[in-house]
Write a protein that holds these residues in place. Structure first.
Motif, PDB file in Angstrom:
ATOM      1  N   THR A  61     -30.375  81.254  35.086  1.00  0.00           N
ATOM      2  CA  THR A  61     -30.211  81.455  36.520  1.00  0.00           C
ATOM      3  C   THR A  61     -28.827  82.030  36.729  1.00  0.00           C
ATOM      4  O   THR A  61     -27.841  81.402  36.349  1.00  0.00           O
ATOM      5  CB  THR A  61     -30.327  80.118  37.276  1.00  0.00           C
ATOM      6  OG1 THR A  61     -31.558  79.500  36.937  1.00  0.00           O
ATOM      7  CG2 THR A  61     -30.260  80.352  38.772  1.00  0.00           C
ATOM      8  N   THR A  85     -33.422  84.295  36.829  1.00  0.00           N
ATOM      9  CA  THR A  85     -33.458  84.204  38.286  1.00  0.00           C
ATOM     10  C   THR A  85     -32.140  84.785  38.769  1.00  0.00           C
ATOM     11  O   THR A  85     -31.078  84.256  38.463  1.00  0.00           O
ATOM     12  CB  THR A  85     -33.566  82.735  38.734  1.00  0.00           C
ATOM     13  OG1 THR A  85     -34.703  82.138  38.114  1.00  0.00           O
ATOM     14  CG2 THR A  85     -33.704  82.657  40.244  1.00  0.00           C
ATOM     15  N   VAL A 116     -29.551  85.851  41.708  1.00  0.00           N
ATOM     16  CA  VAL A 116     -29.199  85.628  43.111  1.00  0.00           C
ATOM     17  C   VAL A 116     -27.812  86.205  43.371  1.00  0.00           C
ATOM     18  O   VAL A 116     -26.824  85.772  42.771  1.00  0.00           O
ATOM     19  CB  VAL A 116     -29.170  84.118  43.450  1.00  0.00           C
ATOM     20  CG1 VAL A 116     -28.829  83.914  44.921  1.00  0.00           C
ATOM     21  CG2 VAL A 116     -30.488  83.471  43.105  1.00  0.00           C
ATOM     22  N   LYS A 147     -25.751  76.212  47.518  1.00  0.00           N
ATOM     23  CA  LYS A 147     -26.444  77.269  46.779  1.00  0.00           C
ATOM     24  C   LYS A 147     -26.879  76.761  45.410  1.00  0.00           C
ATOM     25  O   LYS A 147     -27.955  77.080  44.913  1.00  0.00           O
ATOM     26  CB  LYS A 147     -25.534  78.489  46.595  1.00  0.00           C
ATOM     27  CG  LYS A 147     -24.933  79.053  47.857  1.00  0.00           C
ATOM     28  CD  LYS A 147     -25.901  80.025  48.537  1.00  0.00           C
ATOM     29  CE  LYS A 147     -25.272  80.827  49.653  1.00  0.00           C
ATOM     30  NZ  LYS A 147     -24.325  80.125  50.522  1.00  0.00           N
ATOM     31  N   LYS A 157     -29.844  74.610  45.768  1.00  0.00           N
ATOM     32  CA  LYS A 157     -31.028  75.378  46.156  1.00  0.00           C
ATOM     33  C   LYS A 157     -31.656  76.065  44.951  1.00  0.00           C
ATOM     34  O   LYS A 157     -32.874  76.072  44.804  1.00  0.00           O
ATOM     35  CB  LYS A 157     -30.609  76.415  47.192  1.00  0.00           C
ATOM     36  CG  LYS A 157     -31.731  77.300  47.678  1.00  0.00           C
ATOM     37  CD  LYS A 157     -31.258  78.182  48.850  1.00  0.00           C
ATOM     38  CE  LYS A 157     -32.366  79.119  49.274  1.00  0.00           C
ATOM     39  NZ  LYS A 157     -31.904  80.063  50.312  1.00  0.00           N
ATOM     40  N   TYR A 158     -30.840  76.644  44.067  1.00  0.00           N
ATOM     41  CA  TYR A 158     -31.393  77.450  42.986  1.00  0.00           C
ATOM     42  C   TYR A 158     -31.470  76.721  41.648  1.00  0.00           C
ATOM     43  O   TYR A 158     -32.163  77.173  40.743  1.00  0.00           O
ATOM     44  CB  TYR A 158     -30.594  78.742  42.834  1.00  0.00           C
ATOM     45  CG  TYR A 158     -30.796  79.664  44.003  1.00  0.00           C
ATOM     46  CD1 TYR A 158     -29.853  79.754  45.018  1.00  0.00           C
ATOM     47  CD2 TYR A 158     -31.964  80.419  44.097  1.00  0.00           C
ATOM     48  CE1 TYR A 158     -30.063  80.570  46.112  1.00  0.00           C
ATOM     49  CE2 TYR A 158     -32.185  81.243  45.193  1.00  0.00           C
ATOM     50  CZ  TYR A 158     -31.233  81.314  46.198  1.00  0.00           C
ATOM     51  OH  TYR A 158     -31.453  82.124  47.273  1.00  0.00           O
TER      52      TYR A 158
END
Lengths: 439, 138
Positions: free
Chosen positions: A338, A367, A369, A390, A393-394
């Motif tokens: 991520t 992922t 972002v 954040k 959330k991820y």
């Protein structure tokens, strides 16, 4: 830190070696205060000699710790040496029950040499800590630092040779000379001989590409007959560019942004932030660069058992993480990543297209972002800063199995470490790359 | 977290070095005074053997301080500095004109008259006692 304990043990043995020798071969006891005072001088000197070893980028030492860690260790050690050397005359004054050594003026020249060494060391340390605040250019600071280090060593050598009671026996004298000569030889090897050798077989600039307004990627190919050595994604190297005569020639370190899975070129992605890097855009194809590396232990390949990674990047801090992502893509790595990439504006995102391609192709499983703090109106992605919200959330709430790689501005990274620690992430699962050696 | 692990490791290393330096410093005196104790124990614990130790320590100090570089003790030959043979056995005066006494010799060592380097900062009173004891045997 592989083999680290062994090397640390060696370091302690090295630094205390003259003390062991002096206890049995040196001058007779003059009382505990004097004896400890003399021992402090011996270890102070030895720590300084050891710093020449550490700073010389010896592979056997560097590979166990990473050069960036070693340089921070070096700073702590300089402080420790200063303390030992500062306390040394105080203990002697107490032991002799006379303050004459400290405040007297009518003293032999070699006593003055000792005092000068302590003062010079303290100045050296202060300049190292506050170099930025004095507005001292890095290259100028570095030359001064090197020269004063030699001067300090020489002053201590002379002071101890004439004043040191423990140095009146042959074995100690031989040791003293070997240590001093060794330090000087190391210095000459590191700063002159090796630098000149690397300069004689420089890499060539094959491509210079502007990534964003103030970021350039420089691609280098090895000289004919040579191949690119092995390196891990996330490591860094030192580059000394030889370009048009009016451009400065200085050694600086940057992350290797290329993937080591391909052997055609190495690259560094460089942001114009200082007086040297402001000239990076003027580099031309055909220019050459001496390359010294790789260094560092900031790389996911060192921990193959970790399969769930979180990359937290700020600005140009993306570079080591990008090297790792490119490597994962090239070798078909199956772990999941991520990437939370913080920046200000959309046109400041480095490697934007390549990152999107990677995420879309799931090579690697990423992922992606982007978080922008000052986006234009048409930005539809995340806004604000890389913060706890954040991350939750991820990454979810359960961060126990994840490993975090951080790279970005010091304040941002400090803040993130705090957030992660408060969220219960173990220290050993937070890895951080700090670019600046001088903070 | 690399940085704090580094900080703690550095502190630990410095701590160990410091402990070694202090312990060996304290031990140096112990090693010697234990030897003194053993010697005193072996010979009879009396004034004479204590004196002999002091003289021996003085002889060691004399050697380590480098006095022999300038002064002879076995012959009456003057070198860079005057011979010290028979210093307390009938020598009339020191080079500065003062008569040879315990005090004047100590003063001369601490703050010498001519080309001799001063030893005021390099010998404490106990060491001075030992050197004088040795000189008295020459």
């Amino acid at each position: 830190m592989k083999g680290g304990l062994f090397r640390i043990g060696l370091y302690v043995a090295f630094v205390t070696l003259p003390v062991w020798l002096a206890t049995w071969l040196g001058a007779p006891s003059e009382g505990a205060l004097n004896d400890v005072g003399r021992n402090f001088a011996l270890v102070g000197f030895m720590i300084l000699v050891a710093q020449f070893l550490i700073a010389a980028r010896i592979k056997w030492i560097e590979q166990a710790f990473g050069l960036d860690i070693l340089i921070r260790y070096h700073k702590y050690m300089a402080l420790a040496a200063a303390c030992f050397l500062f306390i040394h005359p105080i203990l002697l004054a107490l032991g002799h029950r006379s303050w004459k050594l400290l405040i007297g003026l009518d003293l032999p020249w070699y006593i003055w040499a000792g005092k000068a060494a302590i003062v010079l060391l303290i100045v050296n340390i202060l300049l190292g800590i506050y170099q930025g605040r004095f507005g001292l250019k890095f290259e100028m600071w570095r030359v001064g630092h090197d020269l004063s280090a030699i001067a300090i060593l020489l002053l201590i050598f002379l002071h101890a040779w004439f004043a040191g009671d423990d140095l009146k026996v042959l074995p100690m004298q031989v040791l003293w000379i070997i240590l001093f000569a060794g330090a000087v030889v190391l210095f000459i090897h590191h700063r002159f001989l090796r630098a000149s050798r690397l300069g004689r077989h420089p890499y060539r600039v094959e491509e210079i590409r502007q990534e964003t307004g103030d970021v350039w990627t420089v691609k280098l190919v090895p000289p004919p007959g040579r191949t690119i050595g092995d390196y891990m994604p996330g490591q860094f190297h030192f580059l000394t560019f030889f370009r048009a005569p009016e451009l400065p020639v200085e050694e600086h370190h940057w992350t290797i942004s290329s993937s080591p899975a391909q052997k055609d070129f190495i690259s560094s992605t460089i942001k114009a932030v200082g007086d040297f890097t402001a000239t990076i855009g003027s580099t031309k194809i055909g220019d050459t660069a001496a390359v010294h590396g790789p260094f560092g232990r900031y790389s996911y390949v060192l921990h193959p058992e970790e399969r769930d990674l979180v990359f937290l990047a700020g600005g140009i801090g993306i570079t080591p993480l990008m090297a790792m992502l490119r490597h994962m893509r090239d070798v078909g790595e199956s772990l999941s990543v991520t990437l939370l990439y913080a920046g200000q504006k959309e046109d400041g995102i480095v490697f934007s297209r390549e990152l999107n391609d990677m995420a879309a192709a799931k090579k690697p499983h990423m992922t992606l972002v982007h978080i922008l703090s000052r986006p234009d109106e048409n930005w539809t992605g995340e806004t604000g800063h890389l913060d706890k919200e954040k991350i939750e959330k991820y990454c979810g709430q359960n961060l126990g199995e994840k490993t975090f790689y951080l790279c970005g501005p010091v304040k941002m990274a400090d803040g993130l470490v705090g957030i992660l620690r408060r969220m219960g992430v173990s220290k050993r699962r937070i890895r951080r790359e700090i670019f600046s050696f001088l903070d | 977290m690399e940085k704090t692990i580094l900080y703690r490791t550095s502190l630990g290393v410095v701590g160990v070095i410091c402990v070694i330096a202090v312990v060996l410093g304290v031990l140096r005196g112990e090693v010697i005074s234990q030897e003194d104790g053993r010697k005193a124990h072996d010979t009879q614990q009396n004034h004479e053997s204590l004196k002999a130790q002091t003289v021996n320590q003085g002889a060691v100090l004399y050697k380590n301080m480098g006095c022999g570089h300038c002064h002879a003790v076995d012959s009456a030959q003057n070198g860079i500095g005057p011979s010290l043979k028979g210093l307390f056995k009938g020598k009339e005066k020191l080079v500065n004109g003062l008569p040879v006494t315990d005090k004047s010799v100590r003063d001369q060592i601490k703050t010498p008259y001519k080309n001799m380097p001063p030893f005021a900062n390099r010998l404490n009173e106990k060491e001075m006692d030992r050197i004088l004891a040795y000189l008295e045997t020459l």
